[in-house]
Write a protein that holds these residues in place. Structure first.
Motif, PDB file in Angstrom:
ATOM      1  N   LEU A  10       0.832  -1.215   0.000  1.00 48.78           N
ATOM      2  CA  LEU A  10       0.000   0.000   0.000  1.00 48.78           C
ATOM      3  C   LEU A  10       0.863   1.260   0.000  1.00 48.78           C
ATOM      4  CD1 LEU A  10      -3.024  -0.764   2.335  1.00 48.78           C
ATOM      5  CD2 LEU A  10      -3.103   0.050  -0.021  1.00 48.78           C
ATOM      6  N   ILE A  12       3.918   1.466  -1.153  1.00 53.46           N
ATOM      7  CA  ILE A  12       4.541   1.582  -2.488  1.00 53.46           C
ATOM      8  C   ILE A  12       3.547   2.195  -3.481  1.00 53.46           C
ATOM      9  CG2 ILE A  12       5.485   0.267  -4.441  1.00 53.46           C
ATOM     10  CD1 ILE A  12       6.613  -1.727  -2.378  1.00 53.46           C
ATOM     11  N   ILE A  13       2.309   1.677  -3.455  1.00 51.65           N
ATOM     12  CA  ILE A  13       1.302   2.201  -4.401  1.00 51.65           C
ATOM     13  C   ILE A  13       1.069   3.693  -4.149  1.00 51.65           C
ATOM     14  CG2 ILE A  13      -1.145   2.077  -5.090  1.00 51.65           C
ATOM     15  CD1 ILE A  13      -1.020  -0.926  -4.644  1.00 51.65           C
ATOM     16  N   LEU A  16       3.950   5.661  -5.524  1.00 49.26           N
ATOM     17  CA  LEU A  16       3.933   5.704  -6.992  1.00 49.26           C
ATOM     18  C   LEU A  16       2.810   6.609  -7.503  1.00 49.26           C
ATOM     19  CD1 LEU A  16       4.687   1.967  -7.842  1.00 49.26           C
ATOM     20  CD2 LEU A  16       6.162   3.919  -8.322  1.00 49.26           C
ATOM     21  N   LEU A  17       1.643   6.516  -6.867  1.00 50.06           N
ATOM     22  CA  LEU A  17       0.537   7.379  -7.299  1.00 50.06           C
ATOM     23  C   LEU A  17       0.849   8.846  -7.034  1.00 50.06           C
ATOM     24  CD1 LEU A  17      -2.649   5.319  -6.367  1.00 50.06           C
ATOM     25  CD2 LEU A  17      -1.760   5.811  -8.640  1.00 50.06           C
ATOM     26  N   VAL A  19       3.869  10.091  -7.167  1.00 52.45           N
ATOM     27  CA  VAL A  19       4.768  10.457  -8.276  1.00 52.45           C
ATOM     28  C   VAL A  19       3.937  10.792  -9.524  1.00 52.45           C
ATOM     29  CG1 VAL A  19       6.534   9.570  -9.880  1.00 52.45           C
ATOM     30  CG2 VAL A  19       6.734   9.110  -7.443  1.00 52.45           C
ATOM     31  N   CYS A  20       2.924   9.963  -9.770  1.00 56.57           N
ATOM     32  CA  CYS A  20       2.063  10.201 -10.943  1.00 56.57           C
ATOM     33  C   CYS A  20       1.368  11.551 -10.831  1.00 56.57           C
ATOM     34  CB  CYS A  20       1.013   9.106 -11.073  1.00 56.57           C
ATOM     35  SG  CYS A  20       1.702   7.520 -11.497  1.00 56.57           S
ATOM     36  N   GLN A  23       3.638  14.302 -11.401  1.00 47.79           N
ATOM     37  CA  GLN A  23       3.982  14.421 -12.822  1.00 47.79           C
ATOM     38  C   GLN A  23       2.853  15.046 -13.632  1.00 47.79           C
ATOM     39  OE1 GLN A  23       5.397  10.874 -14.663  1.00 47.79           O
ATOM     40  NE2 GLN A  23       6.448  12.103 -16.198  1.00 47.79           N
ATOM     41  N   ILE A  24       1.612  14.709 -13.258  1.00 46.83           N
ATOM     42  CA  ILE A  24       0.473  15.318 -13.971  1.00 46.83           C
ATOM     43  C   ILE A  24       0.508  16.834 -13.773  1.00 46.83           C
ATOM     44  CG2 ILE A  24      -2.059  15.528 -14.009  1.00 46.83           C
ATOM     45  CD1 ILE A  24      -2.185  12.523 -13.394  1.00 46.83           C
ATOM     46  N   LEU A  27       3.284  18.235 -15.801  1.00 48.52           N
ATOM     47  CA  LEU A  27       2.926  18.235 -17.222  1.00 48.52           C
ATOM     48  C   LEU A  27       1.994  19.396 -17.551  1.00 48.52           C
ATOM     49  CD1 LEU A  27       2.229  14.545 -18.280  1.00 48.52           C
ATOM     50  CD2 LEU A  27       3.817  16.120 -19.349  1.00 48.52           C
ATOM     51  N   SER A  28       1.009  19.626 -16.643  1.00 44.38           N
ATOM     52  CA  SER A  28       0.078  20.733 -16.892  1.00 44.38           C
ATOM     53  C   SER A  28       0.836  22.046 -16.943  1.00 44.38           C
ATOM     54  CB  SER A  28      -0.979  20.823 -15.800  1.00 44.38           C
ATOM     55  OG  SER A  28      -1.450  19.575 -15.502  1.00 44.38           O
ATOM     56  N   MET A  30       4.038  22.501 -17.598  1.00 44.57           N
ATOM     57  CA  MET A  30       4.889  22.540 -18.794  1.00 44.57           C
ATOM     58  C   MET A  30       4.054  22.787 -20.044  1.00 44.57           C
ATOM     59  SD  MET A  30       7.330  19.445 -17.740  1.00 44.57           S
ATOM     60  CE  MET A  30       8.600  19.226 -18.933  1.00 44.57           C
TER      61      MET A  30
END
Lengths: 348, 473
Positions: A10, A12-13, A16-17, A19-20, A23-24, A27-28, A30
């Protein structure tokens, strides 16, 4: 144990989420930044497109309005210049681009060359070559120790082959770096005939791939003695060198003497027999018919095909080939002669 | 009862270990790919292809297009080949006994005329009936032959070809104008050390395409297509880039790849009568490279170079996946000798086991996991906890990795795609483990079963055409 594992997975998830999610968001940001940047670039291009065209193509006046004031202006000018450099061959326009780039873009590329990012350094090297930024050449050489990758080294040699040709040969000889044939060809095709001759004198000291590249570029360089240079390589121990030399001679298409080529008719390598067959298409048929006749009956398909072609392109080639088909007992040779003949007659 | 419990436990632990192994493998591959993408992120790639187009040194390439009943997409496909920027090419369309109007359309559109040409039969094939040459584009040939399957059509194309490299492309694929330059780049730059290279294939459904060129990129509205796009991205980031770095690539897409003719002829050409002929050829080439003890390589080119149409319905997708999986297993089985065989180096010790254990029989184990989870929720206690753990691992494997692939791809492209499209893909990824993954697993298991029962089927995808004109028709 399983409960612990569930908790670990849990965590780890969640990480990772996270990090996602991060990144979103990035990205927005950028995406928005890029849109703004693009808008600025387009504004500059729309504003100055006509001024640039008049200045570069119609000898119009230079105006200070085009001088870049921001990074987006520089990127816009890059786009405009690249479209001219890649599509226009007018020397005066290219000279003006070079002049402007040297005056106003040098600082930008100098800082890009010092960047820690490999791709940015590479792009700067590309632009220095595209816009012929002469005043960047010494900086390139100074910073070259930092540019260690093979791709950077190659671009640096390219810079040298444009601005510092004399040193290129010595540097190439001293270098431990090996490039691919296509890269050496790109470097060598930028040399003038004098330097080319100097390079050929040091043929034996070159790396194998450089030797092959040099032979391939040789026929395209208008230098005195090309055929002699190529003929001198026919005695090499390396069959690849011999084959490429034969190919080079064939592409030049000027044959003074048939004698150096006679031994290759009996060569154990079909590639050599093929190339000598091609060379014979440049010599009047009454000197070569006996050889071509035996090559038409060669065990190799490509050699037979080329022999038929070498006969048919000659003045009385069609009659000779028809006569050969009547006389020969070799089924494969006759079939080949027939196909080449049919194709030739269709063309006529 | 005890025995059943023990069996269940053994089964569960096996699946858990397998899932951890898969996650670690994919994680490592993703990391390796990211390192490469990060390095080249800002690089101006157009400059690289410019360098080659300007040079006269590029090696000429014969482009082979096998076509069987491709009347919908073939003209667009040939147009995209005609607009390729490459110094010297010939286009060989091989009509493998089509029963529709493929041949008539080609003859009409490109004004083809019959020609006489002796073909050197370096590879044994079915009979050629007639060869045509375009009067508008003389370097474009059409070969009419007896029906013999895709492999046979490709072998005929190899026999007819005159250049030292040949490129294979599916009848429905569309290429970018610099595709061939990009895919030939590793071959040219390596001085022939690379003997085959494959390009990155992308899905083109709902894109604006006319006469073989991509005019705009829109994300499809079909959820099935979007899931396939995500799947392609995953395969790319968590597989091909990393495998290529270590010369471990066993699959380069038949939709667009280049081969050295000499090596393929020496290997005997494409094997007929099997399904995954493109993969089988690559495995065989690797095998020959190792047996001859040469230093040749097979590479994957990460830039998107080829656009293809993805199935839009479950029926067609099912047929495709079943076929792909059957092809994968067939190829691996044919070369089972290489498995864990040190004689074949990294290919034998890493690549073949990876493809067999993770890609090949993986679906069977994963499906077992799904069945276990369903069963455990009715049983409670310890089963319940293991099921949760397994489900969480599925979330990492199915959901998190997919999202990471989408986001890293969006980042690595120099032009950022629309954020709304990215978000749509991310949201859809959360649903992957509940519908898309289980159904594709079932289809892949079906392929596995068909391999065991040696079922043969020449799956034909029903195409709607990529061109705007055709789509609206």
């Amino acid at each position: 144990m399983i409960e612990l594992s569930i908790n670990v997975v849990l965590i780890i998830i969640s990480c990772l989420l996270f990090v996602c999610l991060f990144q979103i968001i990035m990205l927005s940001i950028m995406y928005k930044k890029e849109q703004k940047e693009l808008q600025k670039i387009n504004i500059y291009i729309n504003k100055t497109e006509k001024i640039w065209y008049d200045y570069l193509m119609n000898d119009g006046p230079f105006t200070a309005r085009v001088v870049p004031k921001s990074l987006s202006d520089i990127l816009a000018i890059e786009r405009i210049f690249l479209s001219y450099v890649k599509n226009v061959s007018d020397p005066s326009a290219l000279k003006k681009i070079q002049q402007f780039a040297n005056d106003y873009l040098s600082n930008h590329y100098e800082s890009e060359l010092k960047s820690r990012n490999w791709a940015r350094r590479m792009n700067a090297l590309y632009r220095i070559i595209d816009f012929q930024l002469e005043n960047q050449a010494p900086i390139c050489i100074r910073t070259s120790k930092k540019m260690k990758t093979s791709k950077e080294q190659f671009q640096l040699y390219k810079v040298q082959s444009i601005f510092n040709k004399e040193e290129l040969i010595n540097d190439l000889m001293d270098s431990e770096q090996t490039f691919s044939e296509i890269e050496y060809k790109q470097l060598f095709s930028l040399l003038d005939s004098v330097l080319f001759n100097q390079l050929f004198e040091r043929f034996e000291s070159l790396q194998k791939s450089a030797q092959y590249a040099l032979i391939d570029v040789l026929p395209t360089v208008s230098t005195v003695g090309t055929i002699e240079m190529l003929e001198s390589l026919l005695t090499s121990e390396d069959s690849e060198i011999r084959i490429r030399a034969l190919k080079g001679i064939e592409s030049v298409g000027v044959i003074y003497n048939l004698d150096p080529f006679i031994p290759f008719i009996q060569s154990s390598l079909w590639e050599e027999r093929l190339m000598v067959t091609k060379i014979m298409s440049h010599i009047p048929i009454h000197y070569t018919y006996d050889y071509l006749k035996s090559l038409l009956e060669d065990e190799n398909w490509w050699v037979r095909s080329e022999a038929a072609k070498s006969i048919v392109v000659q003045k009385e080639g069609i009659d000779i080939l028809e006569r050969f088909m009547d006389e020969s007992k070799d089924r494969y040779a006759k079939e080949m002669a027939n196909e080449v003949l049919a194709r030739r007659l269709n063309l006529i | 009862m005890k025995i059943i419990e023990l069996l269940m436990m053994f089964f569960a632990v096996g699946i858990l270990f397998y899932m951890v192994l898969v996650i670690v493998t994919y994680g490592l591959m993703l990391f390796t790919s990211l390192l490469r993408l990060r390095k080249e992120h800002l690089l101006d790639k157009s400059e690289i292809s410019e360098n080659y187009i300007n040079s006269f040194h590029s090696k000429p390439v014969s482009i082979i297009v096998p076509a069987y009943n491709e009347e919908v997409g073939i003209v667009d496909s040939v147009h995209s080949l005609l607009s390729l920027r490459y110094p010297e090419t010939e286009i060989i369309i091989v009509n493998d006994g089509s029963t529709d109007r493929t041949q008539e359309i080609l003859i009409e559109h490109f004004q083809m005329k019959p020609i006489q040409k002796i073909v050197r039969n370096e590879i044994k094939t079915k009979e050629i009936i007639q060869i045509y040459q375009s009067t508008i584009h003389p370097h474009c040939l059409l070969v009419e032959k007896e029906n013999g399957g895709k492999s046979d059509a490709l072998n005929v194309g190899i026999n007819v070809s005159k250049y030292p490299y040949f490129c294979t492309i599916d009848g429905d694929s569309i290429l970018d104008e610099s595709s061939l330059l990009r895919v030939m780049q590793p071959i040219i730059l390596s001085d022939g050390e690379v003997i085959a290279a494959g390009g990155n294939v992308r899905i083109a459904n709902d894109m604006n395409m006319q006469l073989g060129s991509v005019f705009g990129t829109n994300l499809s509205k079909n959820y099935l297509v979007i899931m396939q796009i995500i799947e392609y991205l995953r395969a790319f980031l968590m597989g091909r880039i990393a495998l290529s770095k270590f010369n471990l690539v066993l699959i380069i897409s038949g939709a667009f790849s280049v081969f050295s003719k000499k090596w393929v002829v020496d290997a005997g050409g494409y094997t007929t009568g099997i399904i995954g002929e493109d993969m089988e050829l690559v495995v065989r080439l690797h095998r020959i490279i190792r047996e001859k003890k040469t230093k040749k390589r097979i590479e994957f080119v990460p830039e998107p170079v080829c656009w293809t149409e993805a199935p839009q319905s479950l029926t067609v997708l099912r047929r495709q996946r079943r076929r792909w999986h059957q092809g994968l297993i067939e190829s691996l089985w044919k070369h089972k000798k290489m498995m864990f065989n040190p004689k074949y180096g990294r290919i034998g010790l890493l690549s073949v086991p990876y493809f067999l254990l993770i890609e090949g029989i993986g679906p069977l184990i994963e499906l077992g996991g799904y069945i276990y989870i369903t069963f455990a929720f009715f049983q409670g206690n310890i089963y319940y906890e293991i099921a949760i753990l397994l489900l969480l691992l599925f979330v990492i494997y199915g959901v998190v990795f997919s999202i990471l692939a989408i986001l890293f791809e969006a980042w690595s492209l120099n032009k950022y795609p629309k954020i709304s499209d990215v978000l749509r893909m991310v949201l859809l990824s959360f649903t992957e483990i509940f519908w898309y993954r289980p159904i594709t697993l079932l289809w892949r298991c079906e392929g596995l079963i068909r391999f065991l029962f040696k079922k043969k089927e020449w799956g034909k995808m029903e195409r709607v055409g990529l061109s705007k004109k055709e789509t609206s028709a």
